[in-house]
Design an enzyme around this catalytic site. Structure first.
Site, mmCIF file in Angstrom:
data_model
loop_
_atom_site.group_PDB
_atom_site.id
_atom_site.type_symbol
_atom_site.label_atom_id
_atom_site.label_comp_id
_atom_site.label_asym_id
_atom_site.label_seq_id
_atom_site.Cartn_x
_atom_site.Cartn_y
_atom_site.Cartn_z
ATOM 1 N N LYS A 53 44.496 38.068 33.788
ATOM 2 C CA LYS A 53 45.444 39.074 34.270
ATOM 3 C C LYS A 53 46.090 39.813 33.087
ATOM 4 C CE LYS A 53 46.962 35.883 37.854
ATOM 5 N NZ LYS A 53 48.062 35.533 38.777
ATOM 6 N N TYR A 74 44.702 40.877 46.419
ATOM 7 C CA TYR A 74 45.702 39.883 46.813
ATOM 8 C C TYR A 74 46.139 40.050 48.273
ATOM 9 C CZ TYR A 74 46.527 37.663 42.250
ATOM 10 O OH TYR A 74 46.401 36.925 41.094
ATOM 11 N N ASN A 84 50.886 33.763 35.041
ATOM 12 C CA ASN A 84 50.125 32.536 34.770
ATOM 13 C C ASN A 84 48.729 32.794 34.212
ATOM 14 O OD1 ASN A 84 48.966 33.433 37.093
ATOM 15 N ND2 ASN A 84 49.713 31.772 38.398
ATOM 16 N N HIS A 128 43.498 34.306 37.200
ATOM 17 C CA HIS A 128 43.250 34.142 38.635
ATOM 18 C C HIS A 128 41.872 33.530 38.789
ATOM 19 C CE1 HIS A 128 42.371 35.069 42.830
ATOM 20 N NE2 HIS A 128 41.181 35.461 42.384
ATOM 21 N N GLU A 176 35.943 38.709 46.443
ATOM 22 C CA GLU A 176 36.548 39.199 45.202
ATOM 23 C C GLU A 176 35.496 39.758 44.238
ATOM 24 O OE1 GLU A 176 38.805 35.767 44.005
ATOM 25 O OE2 GLU A 176 40.186 35.983 45.703
#
Ligand code: IDP
Ligand code: MG
Length: 160
Positions: free
Chosen positions: A11, A51, A124, A127, A138
């Protein structure tokens, strides 16, 4: 079938912090194969689609903001039980409680409380798809057919 293809995204927080190499190293040293990779600066529409399961949650707008704040590295990985193995390497969603040795446990320490004080979403770094269905969905959002290499040398399959 244990052989799987999964989707991971470094990310924008991970890309901005210069962690692409650190992240990819962990998948490669576990024997997972990179089948496609590209830097993508995505628009809100793509981030929302990616998402979509989280639409309506309080952190959703800040999650979309994060994904559109800079380039992400989209990667397709293959290996036996790749979906489960990659999520083990990534660690739990909340870095504060993610185990040491995982990407999320080693490269950040943000907790849900701190995320509320900041943007609203947890930074974080990575993904990863959580099921066969989400991997297919995805990969289709982030890649075209032509982005993938055909196949790796099958010799590797004997080692992993
Ligand atoms: P995952 O990334 O471990 O699969 P998900 O529950 O699918 O976790 O959530 C997607 C992303 O949304 C997380 O990686 C994190 O960045 C963010 N997120 C999830 N839950 C929360 C929360 O309770 N507060 C803030 N951000 C969250
Ligand atoms: Mg998820």
């Amino acid at each position: 079938m244990t052989w799987e293809r999964t989707f991971i995204l470094v990310k924008p927080d991970g890309v901005k912090r210069g962690l692409i190499g650190e992240v990819l190293k962990r998948y490669e040293r576990a024997g997972l194969q990179v089948m496609a990779a590209k830097l993508v600066s995505c628009h809100a529409e793509q981030a929302e689609k990616h998402y979509e399961e989280h639409k309506g949650k309080d952190f959703f707008p800040s999650l979309v903001d994060l994904l559109t704040s800079g380039p992400s590295l989209a990667v397709a990985l293959e290996g036996a039980n790749a979906i489960e193995v990659v999520r083990k390497i990534n660690g739990d969603t909340e870095p504060r409680t993610a185990a040491p040795g995982t990407i999320r446990g080693d490269f950040t320490h943000m907790g849900y409380g701190r995320s509320k004080e900041l943007s609203g979403t947890i930074y974080n770094v990575v993904h990863a798809s959580d099921s066969k269905e989400s991997a297919v969905r995805e990969l289709d959002i982030w890649f075209d057919k032509k982005d993938f290499v055909d196949s790796y040398d099958t010799i590797l399959k004997g080692f992993v």
